[in-house]
Design a protein around this motif. Sequence first.
Motif, PDB file in Angstrom:
ATOM      1  N   VAL A   1      15.743   8.671  -6.387  1.00  7.64           N
ATOM      2  CA  VAL A   1      14.785   9.176  -7.368  1.00  7.64           C
ATOM      3  C   VAL A   1      13.370   8.768  -6.976  1.00  7.64           C
ATOM      4  CG1 VAL A   1      14.019   8.980  -9.756  1.00  7.64           C
ATOM      5  CG2 VAL A   1      16.447   9.264  -9.264  1.00  7.64           C
ATOM      6  N   THR A   2      13.211   7.529  -6.582  1.00  9.37           N
ATOM      7  CA  THR A   2      11.890   7.029  -6.195  1.00  9.37           C
ATOM      8  C   THR A   2      11.362   7.787  -4.979  1.00  9.37           C
ATOM      9  OG1 THR A   2      12.537   4.849  -7.015  1.00  9.37           O
ATOM     10  CG2 THR A   2      10.607   4.954  -5.579  1.00  9.37           C
TER      11      THR A   2
ATOM     12  N   ALA B   1       4.512 -12.802  -7.951  1.00 12.72           N
ATOM     13  CA  ALA B   1       5.601 -12.634  -6.985  1.00 12.72           C
ATOM     14  C   ALA B   1       6.819 -12.012  -7.629  1.00 12.72           C
ATOM     15  CB  ALA B   1       5.967 -13.993  -6.374  1.00 12.72           C
ATOM     16  N   TYR B   2       7.003 -12.255  -8.915  1.00  8.13           N
ATOM     17  CA  TYR B   2       8.179 -11.706  -9.594  1.00  8.13           C
ATOM     18  C   TYR B   2       7.959 -10.247  -9.983  1.00  8.13           C
ATOM     19  CZ  TYR B   2      12.411 -11.606 -12.402  1.00  8.13           C
ATOM     20  OH  TYR B   2      13.652 -11.306 -12.890  1.00  8.13           O
ATOM     21  N   HIS B   3       6.781  -9.946 -10.531  1.00 10.58           N
ATOM     22  CA  HIS B   3       6.522  -8.584 -11.005  1.00 10.58           C
ATOM     23  C   HIS B   3       6.161  -7.634  -9.870  1.00 10.58           C
ATOM     24  CE1 HIS B   3       7.047  -9.712 -15.106  1.00 10.58           C
ATOM     25  NE2 HIS B   3       6.036 -10.558 -15.116  1.00 10.58           N
ATOM     26  N   ASP B   4       5.670  -8.172  -8.757  1.00 16.27           N
ATOM     27  CA  ASP B   4       5.358  -7.356  -7.585  1.00 16.27           C
ATOM     28  C   ASP B   4       5.893  -8.074  -6.347  1.00 16.27           C
ATOM     29  OD1 ASP B   4       4.336  -5.672  -5.663  1.00 16.27           O
ATOM     30  OD2 ASP B   4       2.235  -6.271  -5.942  1.00 16.27           O
ATOM     31  N   PRO B   5       7.218  -8.117  -6.191  1.00  9.96           N
ATOM     32  CA  PRO B   5       7.798  -8.924  -5.113  1.00  9.96           C
ATOM     33  C   PRO B   5       7.387  -8.486  -3.712  1.00  9.96           C
ATOM     34  CG  PRO B   5       9.485  -7.577  -6.187  1.00  9.96           C
ATOM     35  CD  PRO B   5       8.267  -7.503  -7.037  1.00  9.96           C
ATOM     36  N   TYR B   6       6.969  -7.237  -3.569  1.00  8.72           N
ATOM     37  CA  TYR B   6       6.542  -6.791  -2.235  1.00  8.72           C
ATOM     38  C   TYR B   6       5.290  -7.545  -1.788  1.00  8.72           C
ATOM     39  CZ  TYR B   6       6.131  -3.541   1.713  1.00  8.72           C
ATOM     40  OH  TYR B   6       6.083  -2.986   2.972  1.00  8.72           O
ATOM     41  N   LEU B   7       4.540  -8.116  -2.736  1.00  4.70           N
ATOM     42  CA  LEU B   7       3.405  -8.968  -2.390  1.00  4.70           C
ATOM     43  C   LEU B   7       3.848 -10.129  -1.513  1.00  4.70           C
ATOM     44  CD1 LEU B   7       0.473  -9.995  -2.682  1.00  4.70           C
ATOM     45  CD2 LEU B   7       1.149 -10.998  -4.887  1.00  4.70           C
ATOM     46  N   LEU B   8       5.003 -10.685  -1.804  1.00  8.07           N
ATOM     47  CA  LEU B   8       5.541 -11.770  -0.971  1.00  8.07           C
ATOM     48  C   LEU B   8       5.743 -11.293   0.463  1.00  8.07           C
ATOM     49  CD1 LEU B   8       8.309 -13.447  -3.158  1.00  8.07           C
ATOM     50  CD2 LEU B   8       6.114 -14.432  -2.474  1.00  8.07           C
TER      51      LEU B   8
ATOM     52  N   PRO C   1       9.237  -1.199   5.233  1.00  8.13           N
ATOM     53  CA  PRO C   1       9.224  -0.401   4.002  1.00  8.13           C
ATOM     54  C   PRO C   1      10.096  -1.035   2.922  1.00  8.13           C
ATOM     55  CG  PRO C   1       9.637   0.979   5.929  1.00  8.13           C
ATOM     56  CD  PRO C   1       9.762  -0.437   6.382  1.00  8.13           C
ATOM     57  N   ARG C   2       9.728  -0.762   1.688  1.00  9.78           N
ATOM     58  CA  ARG C   2      10.466  -1.328   0.551  1.00  9.78           C
ATOM     59  C   ARG C   2      11.935  -0.927   0.568  1.00  9.78           C
ATOM     60  NH1 ARG C   2       5.282  -0.414  -1.024  1.00  9.78           N
ATOM     61  NH2 ARG C   2       4.299  -1.872  -2.505  1.00  9.78           N
ATOM     62  N   ALA C   3      12.210   0.342   0.804  1.00 10.42           N
ATOM     63  CA  ALA C   3      13.592   0.816   0.776  1.00 10.42           C
ATOM     64  C   ALA C   3      14.425   0.138   1.864  1.00 10.42           C
ATOM     65  CB  ALA C   3      13.633   2.329   0.939  1.00 10.42           C
ATOM     66  N   GLU C   4      13.838  -0.058   3.024  1.00  8.39           N
ATOM     67  CA  GLU C   4      14.558  -0.725   4.112  1.00  8.39           C
ATOM     68  C   GLU C   4      14.910  -2.159   3.737  1.00  8.39           C
ATOM     69  OE1 GLU C   4      13.318  -2.494   8.449  1.00  8.39           O
ATOM     70  OE2 GLU C   4      12.715  -0.419   8.021  1.00  8.39           O
TER      71      GLU C   4
ATOM     72  N   PHE D   1       8.919  -1.564  -6.565  1.00  9.90           N
ATOM     73  CA  PHE D   1       8.027  -0.422  -6.369  1.00  9.90           C
ATOM     74  C   PHE D   1       6.871  -0.443  -7.369  1.00  9.90           C
ATOM     75  CE2 PHE D   1      11.868   0.862  -4.220  1.00  9.90           C
ATOM     76  CZ  PHE D   1      11.407   1.566  -3.117  1.00  9.90           C
ATOM     77  N   ALA D   2       6.450  -1.631  -7.777  1.00  9.53           N
ATOM     78  CA  ALA D   2       5.329  -1.755  -8.708  1.00  9.53           C
ATOM     79  C   ALA D   2       4.091  -1.080  -8.124  1.00  9.53           C
ATOM     80  CB  ALA D   2       5.037  -3.230  -8.978  1.00  9.53           C
ATOM     81  N   ASN D   3       3.415  -0.309  -8.975  1.00  5.54           N
ATOM     82  CA  ASN D   3       2.168   0.366  -8.598  1.00  5.54           C
ATOM     83  C   ASN D   3       2.374   1.438  -7.526  1.00  5.54           C
ATOM     84  OD1 ASN D   3       0.684  -1.445 -10.323  1.00  5.54           O
ATOM     85  ND2 ASN D   3       0.846  -2.981  -8.703  1.00  5.54           N
ATOM     86  N   GLN D   4       3.619   1.892  -7.352  1.00  2.00           N
ATOM     87  CA  GLN D   4       3.930   2.954  -6.404  1.00  2.00           C
ATOM     88  C   GLN D   4       4.406   4.190  -7.161  1.00  2.00           C
ATOM     89  OE1 GLN D   4       3.676   2.377  -2.775  1.00  2.00           O
ATOM     90  NE2 GLN D   4       2.480   0.777  -3.800  1.00  2.00           N
ATOM     91  N   ARG D   5       4.204   5.367  -6.569  1.00  2.00           N
ATOM     92  CA  ARG D   5       4.767   6.581  -7.162  1.00  2.00           C
ATOM     93  C   ARG D   5       6.283   6.438  -7.240  1.00  2.00           C
ATOM     94  NH1 ARG D   5       2.092  11.470  -7.404  1.00  2.00           N
ATOM     95  NH2 ARG D   5       4.025  12.569  -6.919  1.00  2.00           N
ATOM     96  N   GLY D   6       6.836   6.734  -8.397  1.00  3.34           N
ATOM     97  CA  GLY D   6       8.272   6.613  -8.591  1.00  3.34           C
ATOM     98  C   GLY D   6       8.717   5.229  -9.026  1.00  3.34           C
ATOM     99  N   GLY D   7       7.785   4.297  -9.130  1.00  2.00           N
ATOM    100  CA  GLY D   7       8.164   2.935  -9.508  1.00  2.00           C
ATOM    101  C   GLY D   7       8.779   2.846 -10.889  1.00  2.00           C
ATOM    102  N   ARG D   8       8.226   3.617 -11.822  1.00  3.49           N
ATOM    103  CA  ARG D   8       8.778   3.611 -13.187  1.00  3.49           C
ATOM    104  C   ARG D   8      10.180   4.201 -13.209  1.00  3.49           C
ATOM    105  NH1 ARG D   8       5.089   5.967 -17.898  1.00  3.49           N
ATOM    106  NH2 ARG D   8       3.886   4.156 -17.180  1.00  3.49           N
TER     107      ARG D   8
END
Length: 342
Positions: free
Chosen positions: A329-330, A242-249, A263-266, A296-303
């Motif tokens: 940037v993402t 949940a911490y490293h990939d919070p969007y899972l929550l 969406p994540r950005a929203e 944005f873990a495992n997403q394009r632009g996440g890094r």
Amino acid sequence: MIHAPAIPPAQLRLSVAPMMDWTDSHCRVFHRLLAPHARLYTEMVHANAVIHGDRERLLAMDPVEHPVALQLGGSEPELLAQAARIGADTGFDEINLNCGCPSDRVQAGRFGACLMREPTLVAASVAAMVEACCSEAGDVPVTVKCRLGVDDDHDYDRFCAFIDEVADAGCRMFVVHARNAWLQGLSPKENREVPPLRYDWAYRLKRERPDLQVIVNGGINDANEATTHLGHVDGAMLGRAAYHDPYLLHRLDAQWFGGVQRPRAELLRALRPYVEAQLERGVFLKHITRHLLGLFANQRGGRAFRQVLSEGAHKPGADWGLVERALAVTESFQSDVAPASP
């Protein structure tokens, strides 16, 4: 014997584990935005610190966090009862006793996972906490987070005897980290990874003790795993995932409670009023953005998202504009995805 009240079942299905140095109030506000129905937990706080320390800092809580539990460490019933009462009076929705942390510091203080070998002491502590919280602070549940055993304890009956003695003292809800804790030879990190997972013990406990509320914790890494647990116990508690990939929550909250996946950005932009209010209070941006890095873990632009925030948040004057730059940037990476062939 006073028994702690049951927690509404819907509040148990999804929860985020207490994690030292991670689940502070800023983190919990972010997680609440992502998962409106999740139950949140503080970092573990020792009872002595609650009683004698800086409560404004240690027990910091934003009203949006509810339902949120205070996790306590300690092994002295009188002090735990006093700290539990303070937590209940502060407004926490649950007081949880840590019987699972394996660190050397915790062992030296005779609390955490080593308490798995002292069920009578845990029962006395729980009884004192329940009396304090239910007679003076408005029926706040007292719960326990434990392991299956310590070191070479591989006896289900011993584990069950621990649960039964503590339940008889008034505890109705147990979060079971479904591994043993090795008190010698493994670091806390290794204790989260090396001892084998035995979810079947938690499942069996729920079957044999249906009146208890049982939450499973440990090694839950994706939505399918979490959903599988709901067929056997009352809920799934996520930690590092949940911490490293919070969007899972957010995905789980939408899936399990019938919400709309946003969406994540929203979601992140919905945090702006909180961030700006904290900056006005003198909080540095880095103390908040450290919890956002995995969005944005495992997403394009996440890094790139992580890099912009990590490199800029500590600089003087860093504000919400940095978050917008990280999003821009993402989004530029994501807009570069080639359209599918017709």
